[in-house]
Enzyme design. Sequence first.
Site, mmCIF file in Angstrom:
data_model
loop_
_atom_site.group_PDB
_atom_site.id
_atom_site.type_symbol
_atom_site.label_atom_id
_atom_site.label_comp_id
_atom_site.label_asym_id
_atom_site.label_seq_id
_atom_site.Cartn_x
_atom_site.Cartn_y
_atom_site.Cartn_z
ATOM 1 N N ASP A 68 0.834 -1.203 0.000
ATOM 2 C CA ASP A 68 0.000 0.000 0.000
ATOM 3 C C ASP A 68 0.873 1.259 0.000
ATOM 4 O OD1 ASP A 68 -2.368 1.781 0.748
ATOM 5 O OD2 ASP A 68 -3.286 -0.197 0.872
ATOM 6 N N HIS A 115 -3.886 5.771 3.602
ATOM 7 C CA HIS A 115 -4.621 4.568 3.194
ATOM 8 C C HIS A 115 -3.966 3.301 3.738
ATOM 9 C CE1 HIS A 115 -5.951 1.422 0.293
ATOM 10 N NE2 HIS A 115 -7.081 2.104 0.276
ATOM 11 N N SER A 161 -11.361 -1.390 -0.078
ATOM 12 C CA SER A 161 -10.047 -1.344 0.581
ATOM 13 C C SER A 161 -10.136 -1.738 2.041
ATOM 14 C CB SER A 161 -9.463 0.072 0.508
ATOM 15 O OG SER A 161 -8.793 0.302 -0.682
#
Length: 406
Positions: free
Chosen positions: A161, A192, A351
């Site tokens: 990520d 994120h 996600s």
Amino acid sequence: MRLFQSTCVLVGTVLPLFTAFPISSPREIEIIPDKYIITFKKGIDQAAIEAHTAWVSSVQARNTARGFTTAETPGLERMFSIHNFNAYSGSFDRETIEEIRSHPNVESVEPDSMAYVTELIEQRNATYGPRRISHREIPTGDNSYWYDSKAGEGSFVYIMDTGINKAHVDFEGRAIPGVNLHDVAFDDTHGHGSHCAGIAGSKTYGVAKKATIVDVKVFTRGGGAWSLLMGGLDWSVKNITGEDRQAKSAVSISISGPTNQAMNNAVKAAVEAGVTVVVASGNDGRDAGRNSPGSAPESITVGSINSRRGMDTRSSFSNYGSSVAIHAPGEGIISTYKGSRDATANMSGTSMAAPHVAGLIAYLQSIHDLPDPAAARRKLLELATSDKIQDVRGSANKLAYNGSGK
């Protein structure tokens, strides 16, 4: 089995209030000019690969002398070797790439293109992810997450990520550096990656509360080249197999983009090497078969649900179809974030669903003998709650469950 009970205490979030979950506009293929991914034919040996790359360098040098090559097309940049999948990426002028395309050892040449993290929107709702996956039915009077005391101890989740805020107190020192594919600080300036990592294995918000979280930093922002993602997977597979961790690891990929066959082939090779790969289905509200790596049959592709109005329903943004193997909570998920040692954020998207499942696999690996991806997948689907989700649109009607007995 000794069950532990965890009641989530919600802390202040740093994000604004939103009340709707619009579907992301489906992304078209966003080609990166002059960048390519070249896949070798199956069965090629190392000597032939080395001979080929030397040949590519000579072709590039010849075309540079002719004035075809510019500073934007410097040549070969990255090599990939995952089990029986061998490939490379680079920036090449038109003449060079046409010669490469004609080489007898080359299976395919694809333009390198963009992939994106798959968070959708941020919202101030109570988190319910771990709580939901430890109950067969939607919990109405029980706000606790019930879990086995092993809680992923000895297992590893590789988070591919934007990086991880490894200093966050909720990781308790269990978030460790893996690889950073960029010449920038090995941290998370986007947020994120930290959020996904917290869902998988943080103390307060995580599924596998004792697992080791490995930071595989492939992006610095919300998107990047497929070749970077392939580089992260290449490193992860080598690290897992080199440390003999196949039975104690899962790779979590909350990144998606239009179908890229080289990426799908890399996932296939990773699974064949004994590595379990969990991916987000994508937030386009369309068939997940149109996205990578969610369309790779060997991946465990995860869709998102919400549990509003007393029923589990596929999130309107969540991609669907036969590629989707299982669902997990993906709306209003509170988890760790960037910026400070105690930062949190509330986010939604596939996600957020995928690391619930990656963390669950690490959790199950700490309890059961799951020697390979097939065994991990089988146990995951065997435990899953069936036929509770509304509007699955051809996806498997399976909801992740940790086997707590609740």
